[in-house]
Design an enzyme around this catalytic site. Structure first.
Site, short mmCIF file in Angstrom:
data_model
loop_
_atom_site.label_atom_id
_atom_site.label_comp_id
_atom_site.label_asym_id
_atom_site.label_seq_id
_atom_site.Cartn_x
_atom_site.Cartn_y
_atom_site.Cartn_z
N GLY A 1 0.69 -1.20 -0.08
CA GLY A 1 -0.23 0.14 0.12
C GLY A 1 0.78 1.26 0.07
N GLY B 1 -0.02 4.28 0.30
CA GLY B 1 -0.88 5.40 0.77
C GLY B 1 -0.29 6.27 1.75
CB VAL B 2 -1.49 8.73 4.07
CG1 VAL B 2 -0.72 9.48 4.91
CG2 VAL B 2 -2.19 9.50 3.26
CB ILE B 3 -0.49 4.65 6.91
CG1 ILE B 3 -1.49 5.54 7.54
CG2 ILE B 3 0.32 3.67 7.62
CD1 ILE B 3 -2.57 4.80 8.21
CD GLU C 1 -1.14 1.43 -4.43
OE1 GLU C 1 -0.98 1.73 -3.14
OE2 GLU C 1 -2.34 1.11 -4.87
CB VAL D 1 -4.25 -2.47 2.28
CG1 VAL D 1 -2.93 -3.27 1.61
CG2 VAL D 1 -4.89 -3.50 3.30
N GLY D 2 -5.12 0.48 4.25
CA GLY D 2 -6.22 1.27 4.77
C GLY D 2 -6.75 0.83 5.92
NE ARG D 3 -6.98 3.96 11.10
CZ ARG D 3 -6.40 3.11 12.11
NH1 ARG D 3 -5.37 2.58 11.90
NH2 ARG D 3 -7.10 3.18 13.39
CG HIS E 1 12.44 38.40 0.70
ND1 HIS E 1 12.56 37.51 -0.10
CD2 HIS E 1 13.65 38.78 0.94
CE1 HIS E 1 13.48 37.28 -0.61
NE2 HIS E 1 14.36 38.16 0.14
#
Ligand code: FAD
Ligand code: AMP
Length: 468
Positions: A186, A188-190, A209, A275-277, A447
């Site tokens: 996976g 993904g984010v995690i 993935e 792979v997700g929650r 700046h």
């Protein structure tokens, strides 16, 4: 009734809801069943204990290590041996988590919220049975009940967690040594955040993935640029690669996957399944709460369930599984219970991936605008042309702004860069205020700052960036 409001779950959705209810004068209780591996009960849910906070603690430690390794000499800094002691890194992480979870206990005390510990189960629409950690049972009643029971990692049917070789995100936050070969299922984010942590510390990381596109929900320009950078950093990212089987033997995991070349295998010392929650809506008792096909508690726009005095917020309901999404829903429900007409603006939900550089966005992507036939203008500006980014030696990435072609209203802002998570706040606020790109272009930015990239991207929407 014992309470005006009972909140089930003390993660970022539930504890925030409880505090806001108490602030508004409601007699409030919150019940949570969390137990740490050391057997201590703790508030804060996934986010504080095994999610947002410990992952960022490890991302920071590993960033310091790899930054010194790669860039110390650019600054004239030298040292004999650079080492990292994983046990000290983990102790630091645990300390950060502990101080924050204790902080919620203090907030509960200060707001006079009854802090109940144990597993909650409905016995009626107004009554909840609580089984304490020592097995004692009690029933509390409340006029309104807010469910904030969160989510749990998804287990692949052919690949159960053994918590030693095949681990979930929680396991991957707790390795006591650097696994030489780390597989992650996976991207993904995690998967990307935890992959970055261990890759920086020396693991050979392979991310498998199933989808053909890298970060399919992000803007394509940003996702492509991010993929290149992460691959250069050492992450072996394999797309269109579906894991179909795995076997643990002789202290390693052999993974079978399908890609364009057919069936392949690879061996890893540890395998993280990211792979997700899935929503944690099971075991709450049979009171007729409507659950949808995704396993989420069904709610309306204001998080009310089919039982009028019961609300549900956070990961257990529709929408992105993000801590701040649940917190905002918690505030909304509390304020609506107090008679205020609060809404959550899902259109301005910020998204962040804390890789280096960070990936952050709000609003719509170019692909989404095209699909909906919304006319738009686009302006991009690279950090390479920003003085502060060059001075920091972190000039990868860009800011990309999308605005309506006729009204100039900002429709999306996509950032790849150092501190993108913090820079994004300006874009979220601008969109919340329904600002135009012209509004941001007329806003004075200090700046030298990274935020000048936001200013230049806004100017670029109208073809008038100064430093390009
Ligand atoms: P949770 O935080 O899951 O809390 C639910 C609570 O309910 C738990 O404490 C649980 O013990 C309790 N509970 C459940 N059932 C019962 C019951 N029957 N009785 C009593 N108590 C019960 N999100 C971000 O926005 N930013 C990030 O950077 C980020 N990083 C993450 C990193 C990782 C590794 C992970 C796993 C997640 C991350 N997330 C991040 C997601 C974020 O953690 C979740 O979106 C968030 O925690 C959801 O909040 P919640 O309150 O809905 O549920
Ligand atoms: P997220 O939902 O953001 O946590 O990402 C989880 C990722 O895991 C998604 O991009 C999925 O496509 C991917 N995924 C799910 N199942 C598999 C699988 N069997 N093999 C490889 N990737 C998968």
């Amino acid at each position: 009734m014992d309470y005006d409001v009972l909140v089930i779950g003390a993660g970022p959705a539930g504890y925030v809801a409880a505090i806001r209810c108490a602030q508004l004068g409601m007699k409030t209780a919150c019940v949570d069943k969390w137990i740490t591996p050391e057997g201590r009960s703790a508030l804060g849910g996934t986010c504080l204990n095994v999610g947002c906070i410990p992952s960022k603690a490890l991302l920071d430690s590993s960033h310091h290590f790899s930054d010194l390794q790669k860039h110390a000499k650019d600054h004239g800094i030298s040292f004999e041996n650079l080492n990292i002691d994983i046990s000290t890194m983990q102790t630091r992480k645990a300390g950060v988590v502990m101080s924050l979870t204790k902080g919620i206990e203090m907030l509960f005390k200060k707001n006079k919220i009854k802090d109940l510990r144990g597993k909650a189960r409905f016995v009626s629409a107004n009554e909840v049975e609580i089984t304490a950690h020592d097995g004692k049972q009690s029933v509390v009643s409340a006029k309104n009940i807010i469910i904030a029971t969160g989510s749990v990692p998804i287990e692949l049917p052919f690949l159960p967690f053994d918590h030693e070789y095949v681990v979930d995100s929680t396991g991957a936050l707790s390795f006591d040594k650097v696994p030489p070969r780390l597989g992650i299922i996976g991207a993904g984010v995690i998967g990307l955040e935890l992959g970055s942590v261990w890759s920086r510390l020396g693991s050979q990381v392979t991310v498998l993935e199933a989808l053909p596109d890298f970060l399919a929900t992000a803007d394509r320009d940003i996702a492509k640029a991010a993929q290149k950078i992460l691959v250069k950093q050492g992450l072996n990212i394999q797309l269109s690669t579906k894991v179909t089987a795995a076997k643990v033997e002789n202290g390693a995991v052999t993974v079978t996957y399908q890609n364009s070349a057919g069936e392949q295998t690879a061996q890893f010392d540890k395998l993280v399944v990211a792979v997700g929650r899935k929503p944690n809506a099971q075991g709450l008792g049979e009171i007729g709460l409507q659950i949808n096909a995704k396993g989420q508690i069904e709610v309306n726009d204001h998080c009310q369930t089919n039982i009028p005095n019961i609300y549900a917020i956070g990961d257990v309901v529709r929408g992105p599984m993000l801590a701040h999404k649940g917190s905002e829903e918690g505030i909304m429900v509390a304020e609506r219970l107090a008679g205020q007409l609060t809404h959550v603006h899902f259109d301005t939900m910020p998204w962040v991936i804390y890789t280096t550089p960070e990936i952050a966005w709000v609003g719509q992507t170019e692909a989404e605008l095209k699909e909906k036939n919304i006319p738009y203008k686009s302006g991009s500006f690279p950090f390479l042309a920003i003085g502060r980014a060059r001075a920091q030696g972190m000039s990868d990435g860009m800011v990309k702004m999308l605005a309506h072609a006729e009204t100039d209203r900002i429709l999306g802002v996509h950032i790849l860069g150092n501190n993108a998570s913090e820079l994004l706040a300006e874009a979220v606020f601008a969109m919340e205020m329904q600002a135009s790109s012209e509004d941001l272009a007329r806003t004075i930015h200090a700046h030298p700052t990274l935020s000048e990239a936001m200013h230049e991207a806004a100017l670029a929407v109208d073809g008038r960036a100064i430093h390009m």
